[in-house]
Design an enzyme around this catalytic site. Structure first.
Site, PDB file in Angstrom:
ATOM      1  CD1 TRP A 311      -9.991 -32.431  52.652  1.00 20.80           C
ATOM      2  CD2 TRP A 311     -10.799 -32.353  50.553  1.00 20.80           C
ATOM      3  NE1 TRP A 311      -8.996 -32.843  51.808  1.00 20.80           N
ATOM      4  CE2 TRP A 311      -9.452 -32.807  50.506  1.00 20.80           C
ATOM      5  CE3 TRP A 311     -11.504 -32.227  49.358  1.00 20.80           C
ATOM      6  CZ2 TRP A 311      -8.819 -33.131  49.312  1.00 20.80           C
ATOM      7  CZ3 TRP A 311     -10.879 -32.559  48.163  1.00 20.80           C
ATOM      8  CH2 TRP A 311      -9.545 -33.002  48.144  1.00 20.80           C
ATOM      9  CG  ASP A 312     -18.918 -31.861  54.939  1.00 21.45           C
ATOM     10  OD1 ASP A 312     -19.715 -31.803  53.995  1.00 21.45           O
ATOM     11  OD2 ASP A 312     -19.250 -31.662  56.125  1.00 21.45           O
ATOM     12  CE1 TYR A 313     -13.210 -27.295  53.961  1.00 20.45           C
ATOM     13  CE2 TYR A 313     -11.546 -27.868  52.338  1.00 20.45           C
ATOM     14  CZ  TYR A 313     -11.882 -27.437  53.606  1.00 20.45           C
ATOM     15  OH  TYR A 313     -10.887 -27.134  54.512  1.00 20.45           O
ATOM     16  CE  LYS A 339     -19.639 -26.620  54.508  1.00 21.37           C
ATOM     17  NZ  LYS A 339     -19.788 -28.059  54.864  1.00 21.37           N
TER      18      LYS A 339
END
Length: 678
Positions: A311-313, A339
């Site tokens: 999730w690009d977290y 995030k």
């Protein structure tokens, strides 16, 4: 009405004396632990309305650089107040020292980075790092140093008093980092955040282009002798164990505990961001707070905030080091915002959560070849700083009841099962979005009242996986980020979910400041930050807030200062969250403010250069404010917030927007009618 613990003045004074002195703002985060707290108290809620502009300094880049180059910049630097100077870096890594009272330039160093490259994260420099060599004679050259990482992958050391490169460091004052592999394009690999320094060692991370390929460059963290520049150690954040992936780098600022000899790294997700079939398992130590011995690079502990991230977290915020009364006594802790809007509070010596963290089941059914983690860690004591679910009920509708909004249709068409819904070919709503929750601006902490303050963003991303067979001919629509993810069976596209008028599709507020009592585990207040004045058509100033990537500064005077996506520096009452004052800036200050004391006067300064990715206007200035002196006329650039007037402005803006909306709807209907007739 909330009650607040009243601390005796004598105890407050004792606590302030016991804290590390950061009135000088000698580090990017105020102090080496990133508290962003200043004990200064000259400016208060009672007199903040008397602030006037002290100076406005321009780097000259806006005139000297071509417009197409300036459109690839983000001015995110926070000045340091050291050696009787304000010292900061421009997006092009020029280091500039100013007189703190007048803004007059004292010295300037230009590393002459190339401007014909395509930096993956734009031209940006969040700040520089200050260090004093206690072993050097008092008047020796480079006894006090400024360290900076550059967009073209150099580590530079300058004399903090003169700006002259330190000849004994590396080769002529700089080190060119060895990346270890061929880059796909100039700018795929950068350094964007200030180095960390402690015990004679300087540590530097990296910023690497996302979603281009599976075998992206390593996110190796590098350490050098702060005097000579000789290599000391390296640390690879991602445990390879036969997996195929790149980076898990450290692009955000790091923190240092000089007493313990520890450096704390906030690590990122492995590459590529949105499909991890070739990197099974949790991918330790990606998406983690990692504590290393700063002198040796030895791993002390690591705590992972997201398992197998797709999730690009990643962790974008600097870890905050402080002392906290947990209810069971005082403990030295690391506070890590995320995030997703989570706040993890970890023991500084062991990395274990101070309060329970639960592994909870999350949505499954990832894309073909994906192996998701069945659970993710959820803090239980400190509530999430922002909402984490989105539905059609949350869709923005400017004309409710008259038509189903475009936003509702977009929400309904995508996969949406709550936080950690996996990316899909259908398209997945990601909320908070990849820039959501708390971002690189990080949080601020008042150690006297034990309150955490953070800027948060609320927006929705639509993430789509594109099968490899379709990726070659894919032409991303305007506003869509496209990543080829070479080596994976899917490419990806990412876009903010917006309405036809360009507004975010989720109901406002889109940016909020949040105050949290960590010990009690409760939100004290929320306050909307920013308007659409400098972003919306015709400059309509809707009080809906704006995404807040930047951070804030809190003072013992009872104020919280922050910039925003509109062109104002703002002051909020730290106790109530009420907005008290606005100072107009030449362009938005999407940077962290700081404060300092100079000749008996408290100043507040912020970099105001805009943010190209957010679509703001672009500039090249640093602006400082101070209290008006006796007989000094009120500033045209400063205003207090009149609540009734604010309500009138909001109502007027809403009426104006409704008129614009009706006109645009009418034009669209007319075009469609003509199209049917033809």
């Amino acid at each position: 009405m909330r009650t607040r613990l009243r601390i005796p003045p004598a105890l407050v004074a004792l606590l302030l004396l016991a804290m590390p002195p950061c009135a000088a703002w000698e580090s990017w985060g105020g102090d080496a632990g990133g508290s962003r707290f200043s004990p200064l108290r000259e400016i208060t809620p009672d007199n903040v309305g008397q602030l006037v502009r002290a100076f406005e300094y321009h780097t000259g880049d806006l005139i000297a650089r071509p417009p197409e180059v300036m459109r690839r910049t983000k001015f995110q630097a926070t000045p340091l107040f050291v050696e009787d100077s304000l010292i900061f870096c421009s997006p092009f890594n020029e280091v500039i020292a100013l007189d703190p009272g007048t803004g007059a330039q004292k010295w300037r160093f230009d590393p002459k980075i190339a401007t014909n490259q395509r930096p993956a994260n734009r031209y940006v420099c969040r700040g520089v790092t200050y260090w004093v060599d206690d072993h050097a004679p008092a008047n020796a050259a480079c006894r006090s140093r400024i360290f900076m990482g550059t967009n073209d992958v150099r580590l530079i050391a300058l004399d903090a008093r003169t700006g002259i490169p330190c000849a004994g460091f590396g080769k002529g004052g700089e080190i060119k980092l060895e990346i270890g592999m061929r880059l796909e394009w100039p700018g795929e690999f950068q350094i964007t955040s200030p180095p960390a320094v402690g015990r004679g060692v300087v540590v530097v991370g990296s910023s690497i282009g996302d979603n281009s390929r599976v075998d992206a460059p390593s996110g190796m963290v590098r350490a050098f002798d702060a005097r000579s520049g000789e290599p000391r150690w390296t640390f690879e954040p991602l445990k390879r164990d036969g997996i195929e992936a790149g980076h898990a780098n450290v692009w955000a600022p790091m923190s240092v505990d000089e007493t313990r000899g520890l450096v704390f790294l906030p690590t990122t997700s492995p590459s590529p961001d949105f499909w991890g079939g070739k990197r099974p398992g949790n991918n330790e130590h990606a998406n983690s707070v990692v504590a290393l011995r700063i002198e040796t690079g030895e791993l002390v502990w690591a705590f992972q905030t997201v398992h197998h991230d797709v999730w690009d977290y990643d962790l974008p915020a600097q870890p905050t080091l402080t002392r906290l009364d947990t209810g069971d006594g005082q403990r030295d802790v690391v506070i890590q915002p995320t995030k997703q809007g989570f706040v993890f509070v970890l023991d500084r010596d062991t990395g274990k959560p101070v309060w329970p963290v639960e592994e909870r089941a999350v949505p499954q059914g990832g894309a073909e070849g994906e192996k998701l983690s069945p659970t993710q860690p959820f803090p239980t004591h400190v509530p999430a700083l922002t909402s984490q679910t989105i539905s059609t009920d949350d869709a923005l509708s400017l004309l409710p009841g008259l038509m189903r909004s475009s936003c509702e249709r977009q929400f309904a068409a995508a996969r949406n099962e709550g936080l950690f819904t996996p990316p899909s070919v259908q398209g997945t709503l990601e909320f908070p979005f990849t820039g959501g929750g708390v971002n690189w601006g990080s949080a601020a902490y008042d150690p006297v009242h034990q309150i955490l303050y953070a800027n948060t963003s609320r927006a929705v991303h639509l993430i789509k996986l594109i099968p490899r067979a379709e990726a070659a001919g894919f032409n991303p629509p305007p506003g869509h980020d496209f990543g080829r993810q070479r080596g994976a069976p899917f490419a990806m596209s990412r876009a903010m979910v917006t309405s036809p008028l360009g507004f975010l599709c989720n109901k406002p507020p889109w940016g909020e400041m949040v105050a949290v009592d960590l010990k009690a585990g409760r939100i004290l207040w929320r306050s909307t930050v920013g308007t659409t004045e400098d972003l919306a058509p015709l400059g309509v100033p809707l009080p809906w807030g704006a995404p807040l990537l930047n951070g804030l500064a809190v003072t013992a005077g009872g104020l919280v200062f922050t910039g925003a996506m509109d062109a104002y520096l703002r002051a909020f009452d730290a106790r109530s969250g009420r907005e008290l004052w606005q100072g107009r800036l030449p362009v938005p200050g999407v940077a962290n403010p700081m404060t300092y004391l100079w000749k008996g006067e408290q100043y507040v300064a912020i970099g105001a250069g805009g943010h190209s990715e957010a679509g703001t206007s672009i500039g090249d200035s640093v602006v400082a404010f101070r209290l008006a002196r006796p007989g000094e006329a009120p500033s045209l650039w400063s205003r207090t917030i009149d609540r009734p007037g604010g309500r009138f402005l909001a109502a007027t803006s809403a009426i104006t927007l409704a008129i614009i909306t009706l006109v645009m709807v009418g034009l669209r209907w007319r075009r469609r009618r003509r199209s049917r007739q033809s």
